[in-house]
Motif scaffolding. Structure first.
Motif, PDB file in Angstrom:
ATOM      1  N   ASP A  19       0.831  -1.202   0.000  1.00  0.00           N
ATOM      2  CA  ASP A  19       0.000   0.000   0.000  1.00  0.00           C
ATOM      3  C   ASP A  19       0.868   1.255   0.000  1.00  0.00           C
ATOM      4  O   ASP A  19       1.987   1.257   0.500  1.00  0.00           O
ATOM      5  CB  ASP A  19      -0.891   0.028   1.248  1.00  0.00           C
ATOM      6  CG  ASP A  19      -2.027  -0.974   1.175  1.00  0.00           C
ATOM      7  OD1 ASP A  19      -2.567  -1.173   0.076  1.00  0.00           O
ATOM      8  OD2 ASP A  19      -2.364  -1.556   2.217  1.00  0.00           O
ATOM      9  N   GLY A  20       0.330   2.322  -0.566  1.00  0.00           N
ATOM     10  CA  GLY A  20       0.968   3.628  -0.464  1.00  0.00           C
ATOM     11  C   GLY A  20       2.112   3.873  -1.427  1.00  0.00           C
ATOM     12  O   GLY A  20       2.813   4.881  -1.299  1.00  0.00           O
ATOM     13  N   ILE A  21       2.318   2.993  -2.390  1.00  0.00           N
ATOM     14  CA  ILE A  21       3.405   3.206  -3.353  1.00  0.00           C
ATOM     15  C   ILE A  21       3.026   4.334  -4.319  1.00  0.00           C
ATOM     16  O   ILE A  21       3.825   5.202  -4.625  1.00  0.00           O
ATOM     17  CB  ILE A  21       3.706   1.917  -4.153  1.00  0.00           C
ATOM     18  CG1 ILE A  21       4.144   0.783  -3.219  1.00  0.00           C
ATOM     19  CG2 ILE A  21       4.743   2.176  -5.245  1.00  0.00           C
ATOM     20  CD1 ILE A  21       5.478   0.995  -2.549  1.00  0.00           C
ATOM     21  N   PHE A  22       1.797   4.321  -4.796  1.00  0.00           N
ATOM     22  CA  PHE A  22       1.352   5.285  -5.799  1.00  0.00           C
ATOM     23  C   PHE A  22       0.356   6.267  -5.188  1.00  0.00           C
ATOM     24  O   PHE A  22      -0.436   5.907  -4.322  1.00  0.00           O
ATOM     25  CB  PHE A  22       0.722   4.561  -6.986  1.00  0.00           C
ATOM     26  CG  PHE A  22       1.645   3.566  -7.624  1.00  0.00           C
ATOM     27  CD1 PHE A  22       2.759   3.986  -8.340  1.00  0.00           C
ATOM     28  CD2 PHE A  22       1.411   2.213  -7.507  1.00  0.00           C
ATOM     29  CE1 PHE A  22       3.619   3.077  -8.914  1.00  0.00           C
ATOM     30  CE2 PHE A  22       2.273   1.289  -8.080  1.00  0.00           C
ATOM     31  CZ  PHE A  22       3.372   1.721  -8.787  1.00  0.00           C
ATOM     32  N   SER A  23       0.390   7.480  -5.678  1.00  0.00           N
ATOM     33  CA  SER A  23      -0.523   8.524  -5.201  1.00  0.00           C
ATOM     34  C   SER A  23      -1.944   8.237  -5.675  1.00  0.00           C
ATOM     35  O   SER A  23      -2.165   7.479  -6.636  1.00  0.00           O
ATOM     36  CB  SER A  23      -0.086   9.885  -5.736  1.00  0.00           C
ATOM     37  OG  SER A  23      -0.283   9.937  -7.152  1.00  0.00           O
ATOM     38  N   LYS A  24      -2.894   8.886  -5.044  1.00  0.00           N
ATOM     39  CA  LYS A  24      -4.294   8.768  -5.461  1.00  0.00           C
ATOM     40  C   LYS A  24      -4.447   9.251  -6.894  1.00  0.00           C
ATOM     41  O   LYS A  24      -5.171   8.645  -7.689  1.00  0.00           O
ATOM     42  CB  LYS A  24      -5.203   9.559  -4.522  1.00  0.00           C
ATOM     43  CG  LYS A  24      -6.684   9.466  -4.915  1.00  0.00           C
ATOM     44  CD  LYS A  24      -7.564  10.337  -4.078  1.00  0.00           C
ATOM     45  CE  LYS A  24      -9.013  10.254  -4.445  1.00  0.00           C
ATOM     46  NZ  LYS A  24      -9.366  10.114  -5.838  1.00  0.00           N
ATOM     47  N   GLU A  25      -3.750  10.320  -7.255  1.00  0.00           N
ATOM     48  CA  GLU A  25      -3.823  10.849  -8.612  1.00  0.00           C
ATOM     49  C   GLU A  25      -3.317   9.827  -9.635  1.00  0.00           C
ATOM     50  O   GLU A  25      -3.923   9.655 -10.696  1.00  0.00           O
ATOM     51  CB  GLU A  25      -3.023  12.160  -8.733  1.00  0.00           C
ATOM     52  CG  GLU A  25      -3.596  13.314  -7.933  1.00  0.00           C
ATOM     53  CD  GLU A  25      -3.289  13.243  -6.428  1.00  0.00           C
ATOM     54  OE1 GLU A  25      -4.036  13.902  -5.675  1.00  0.00           O
ATOM     55  OE2 GLU A  25      -2.350  12.540  -6.015  1.00  0.00           O
ATOM     56  N   MET A  26      -2.211   9.154  -9.292  1.00  0.00           N
ATOM     57  CA  MET A  26      -1.671   8.130 -10.190  1.00  0.00           C
ATOM     58  C   MET A  26      -2.643   6.959 -10.323  1.00  0.00           C
ATOM     59  O   MET A  26      -2.863   6.445 -11.424  1.00  0.00           O
ATOM     60  CB  MET A  26      -0.311   7.637  -9.684  1.00  0.00           C
ATOM     61  CG  MET A  26       0.283   6.519 -10.520  1.00  0.00           C
ATOM     62  SD  MET A  26       0.607   7.052 -12.212  1.00  0.00           S
ATOM     63  CE  MET A  26       1.740   5.819 -12.753  1.00  0.00           C
TER      64      MET A  26
END
Length: 136
Positions: A19-26
């Motif tokens: 979890d948390g590797i990529f941003s919500k925007e990504m």
């Protein structure tokens, strides 16, 4: 950095959800591109059907309308997924998880699993990235 629990789970199971590797925007961009990628493939007439053949369905499942659509090597179909694979945060996490910087991309897959019954509709979308430590 990966937690000891994540490293242990990976060592025992061969996979782990990070979890948390990529941003919500990504992730939002990936969701839009996922749908667009399947739409482009269908418009081209690509053969996407990937439901397993054989006698594995239960009697109830034989009456359901089912489909598994698949695109292999998503990084070849969309720059969005190429950027995802080369993201430094992902590389750092994977190196920590696997204990090496020498990691090989085996392949990627995107699946859309559809099931329509008399009472419901289920659609599951997944992207699977297969990586492994490189061996000589």
């Amino acid at each position: 950095m990966c937690s000891e629990e994540e490293k242990t789970f990976y060592a025992e199971q061969g996979f782990v959800l990070l979890d948390g590797i990529f941003s919500k925007e990504m992730m939002d961009e990936c969701g839009r591109e996922y749908d667009a990628m399947f739409a482009r493939a269908q418009e081209r007439g690509d053969k996407l059907e990937a439901t397993w053949k054989g006698d594995w369905k239960t009697e109830k499942e034989k009456t359901d309308k089912m489909a598994m659509l698949s695109i292999h090597n998503v990084q070849n179909h969309s720059a969005v997924f190429t950027r995802m694979l080369v993201d430094p945060k992902l590389g750092t996490a994977l190196a920590d998880l696997m204990g090496t910087n020498d990691i090989e991309l085996h392949h990627t897959k995107a699946h859309v699993s559809l099931r329509i019954t008399a009472v419901d509709f289920l659609c599951i979308k997944t992207i699977i990235i297969f990586l492994m430590p490189r061996t000589l």
